[in-house]
Design an enzyme around this catalytic site. Structure first.
Site, PDB file in Angstrom:
ATOM      1  N   ARG A 179     154.888  81.029  46.815  1.00 16.94           N
ATOM      2  CA  ARG A 179     154.478  80.305  48.029  1.00 16.94           C
ATOM      3  C   ARG A 179     155.241  80.817  49.250  1.00 16.94           C
ATOM      4  O   ARG A 179     156.470  80.931  49.213  1.00 16.94           O
ATOM      5  CB  ARG A 179     154.792  78.830  47.815  1.00 16.94           C
ATOM      6  CG  ARG A 179     154.490  77.912  48.960  1.00 16.94           C
ATOM      7  CD  ARG A 179     154.950  76.508  48.542  1.00 16.94           C
ATOM      8  NE  ARG A 179     154.451  75.446  49.397  1.00 16.94           N
ATOM      9  CZ  ARG A 179     155.136  74.929  50.410  1.00 16.94           C
ATOM     10  NH1 ARG A 179     156.323  75.404  50.711  1.00 16.94           N
ATOM     11  NH2 ARG A 179     154.621  73.933  51.111  1.00 16.94           N
ATOM     12  N   ASP A 196     151.355  70.228  55.071  1.00 15.76           N
ATOM     13  CA  ASP A 196     152.737  70.655  54.871  1.00 15.76           C
ATOM     14  C   ASP A 196     153.616  70.454  56.101  1.00 15.76           C
ATOM     15  O   ASP A 196     153.238  70.819  57.223  1.00 15.76           O
ATOM     16  CB  ASP A 196     152.774  72.113  54.399  1.00 15.76           C
ATOM     17  CG  ASP A 196     152.274  72.227  52.961  1.00 15.76           C
ATOM     18  OD1 ASP A 196     152.474  71.275  52.184  1.00 15.76           O
ATOM     19  OD2 ASP A 196     151.648  73.260  52.629  1.00 15.76           O
ATOM     20  N   HIS A 211     145.745  68.614  51.761  1.00 16.22           N
ATOM     21  CA  HIS A 211     145.574  69.170  50.414  1.00 16.22           C
ATOM     22  C   HIS A 211     146.405  68.396  49.414  1.00 16.22           C
ATOM     23  O   HIS A 211     147.276  67.606  49.779  1.00 16.22           O
ATOM     24  CB  HIS A 211     145.952  70.661  50.408  1.00 16.22           C
ATOM     25  CG  HIS A 211     147.390  70.921  50.732  1.00 16.22           C
ATOM     26  ND1 HIS A 211     147.869  70.916  52.020  1.00 16.22           N
ATOM     27  CD2 HIS A 211     148.473  71.155  49.943  1.00 16.22           C
ATOM     28  CE1 HIS A 211     149.167  71.167  52.014  1.00 16.22           C
ATOM     29  NE2 HIS A 211     149.569  71.310  50.764  1.00 16.22           N
ATOM     30  N   HIS A 214     148.361  65.497  51.584  1.00 18.06           N
ATOM     31  CA  HIS A 214     149.331  65.734  52.664  1.00 18.06           C
ATOM     32  C   HIS A 214     148.971  67.002  53.420  1.00 18.06           C
ATOM     33  O   HIS A 214     148.085  67.760  53.004  1.00 18.06           O
ATOM     34  CB  HIS A 214     150.739  65.890  52.077  1.00 18.06           C
ATOM     35  CG  HIS A 214     150.892  67.125  51.221  1.00 18.06           C
ATOM     36  ND1 HIS A 214     150.356  67.225  49.957  1.00 18.06           N
ATOM     37  CD2 HIS A 214     151.482  68.320  51.470  1.00 18.06           C
ATOM     38  CE1 HIS A 214     150.629  68.418  49.446  1.00 18.06           C
ATOM     39  NE2 HIS A 214     151.308  69.113  50.360  1.00 18.06           N
TER      40      HIS A 214
HETATM   41  C1  OGA Z   1     152.004  73.367  48.446  1.00 19.73           C
HETATM   42  C2  OGA Z   1     151.136  72.472  47.669  1.00 19.73           C
HETATM   43  C3  OGA Z   1     149.519  72.392  45.838  1.00 19.73           C
HETATM   44  C4  OGA Z   1     149.261  73.089  44.548  1.00 19.73           C
HETATM   45  O1  OGA Z   1     152.363  74.439  47.933  1.00 19.73           O
HETATM   46  O2  OGA Z   1     152.303  73.040  49.608  1.00 19.73           O
HETATM   47  O3  OGA Z   1     150.909  71.353  48.076  1.00 19.73           O
HETATM   48  O4  OGA Z   1     148.154  72.909  43.997  1.00 19.73           O
HETATM   49  N1  OGA Z   1     150.609  72.982  46.538  1.00 19.73           N
HETATM   50  O5  OGA Z   1     150.168  73.787  44.061  1.00 19.73           O
HETATM   51 MN    MN Z   2     151.667  71.153  50.179  1.00 18.94          MN
END
Ligand code: OGA
Ligand code: MN
Length: 287
Positions: free
Chosen positions: A278, A107, A262, A105
């Site tokens: 995050r 974000d 990702h 995806h």
């Molecule tokens: C995000 C995500 C992936 C991960 O934080 O948007 O997709 O490996 N994380 O934690």
């Molecule tokens: Mn993500």
């Protein structure tokens, strides 16, 4: 010592060594890091020791922050930070969101204003697993067959947040409130964004669909769109476009959601703990 910028893979990504974002960073270093972000699409700034306030200050240098969509696991004093973790509190309740991003995806592509960039600060990594996969959507677009490019140019894709609208994904079994959440999300209107977007800074075109959020193509029936989407989801994750980030503790990683997809790969089990902070930089209307 000037900062060092080293490529991480042939497809994209660079590590940055010698920066310290717990202290003021010179404009010169910041400009070099920003340029690396545009050149490499993902930057991994090594060996950072950041308080939540430091991470927020770092993030704000790139733009306004986006509200975290999951209010349950934000830091109480710093709601700009979402905690990703499989750790549990003494009372057995989760420390953070356990299953963020388990399908490919980009974000917030399901929102009218999708995220510009996402920043993960790695506080603790499991001994096994926990890698994040990234795929380069400039490269995926560039090598698409001409008839496919023609079909996608000027066409919008339908982006849905609820997993229950998407036959290509499944709800995570690890998330206790999945049923409730994805049912609630059925009421959120889908977003329509160009299937190929132009990066506002680099001017390059990037494929802007993903298995997690894209459920259709405007002006096409499901029967017409399905083979195209199946082809694109397969195509966009070809090994030559992909880089798997193996996390070091204290990595500060930032990726560009306008040209990268990702996914979390999982592969770790409590008590082998993963803990991330995050933050997200808000974006603007894709064109
Ligand atoms: C995000 C995500 C992936 C991960 O934080 O948007 O997709 O490996 N994380 O934690
Ligand atoms: Mn993500």
């Amino acid at each position: 010592m000037p900062i060092q910028i080293n490529p991480l893979s042939p497809s994209m990504g660079a590590e940055i060594i010698g920066a310290d974002f717990s202290k003021p960073v010179s404009d010169e270093d910041f400009t070099a890091i920003l340029q690396a972000f545009y050149d490499y699409q993902i930057i991994a700034i090594r060996d950072q020791h950041l308080s939540p306030a430091d991470q927020i200050a770092f993030s704000r240098r790139f733009g306004a922050l986006e509200d975290q969509l999951n209010a349950r696991y934000i830091l109480p004093e710093q709601p700009e930070i979402l905690v990703l973790s499989n750790d549990v509190k003494p009372d057995g309740s989760p420390v953070g969101l356990i299953d963020a991003g388990d399908f490919w995806h980009t974000d917030s592509s399901h929102r009218p204003l999708p995220s510009m960039a996402t920043i993960l600060y790695s506080l603790k990594n499991p001994n096994e697993g926990g890698d994040t996969g990234f795929a380069n959507m400039y490269a995926a677009w560039e090598v698409l067959p001409a008839d496919m490019k023609q079909l996608l140019e000027g066409r919008r894709a339908v982006q849905a947040v609820s997993k229950f609208k998407n036959k290509r994904v499944a709800a995570s079994e690890r998330r206790p409130d999945a049923q409730e959440k994805y049912t609630e999300q059925l009421a959120i209107p889908d977003a329509l964004h160009p299937a190929v977007r132009t990066h506002p800074v680099t001017g390059r075109k990037a494929l802007y669909v993903s298995q997690r959020f894209t459920i259709g193509l405007e002006g096409m029936t499901e029967e017409e769109a399905d083979p195209v989407l199946d082809f694109l989801f397969e195509h966009q994750t070809r090994p030559e476009f992909v880089y798997y980030h193996r996390w070091h503790d204290n990595d500060l990683v930032m990726w560009d959601n306008r040209c990268v997809i990702h996914r979390a790969t999982g592969g770790y089990t409590y008590p082998d703990v993963r803990l991330m902070h995050r933050t997200v930089i808000a974006g603007d209307t894709p064109f």
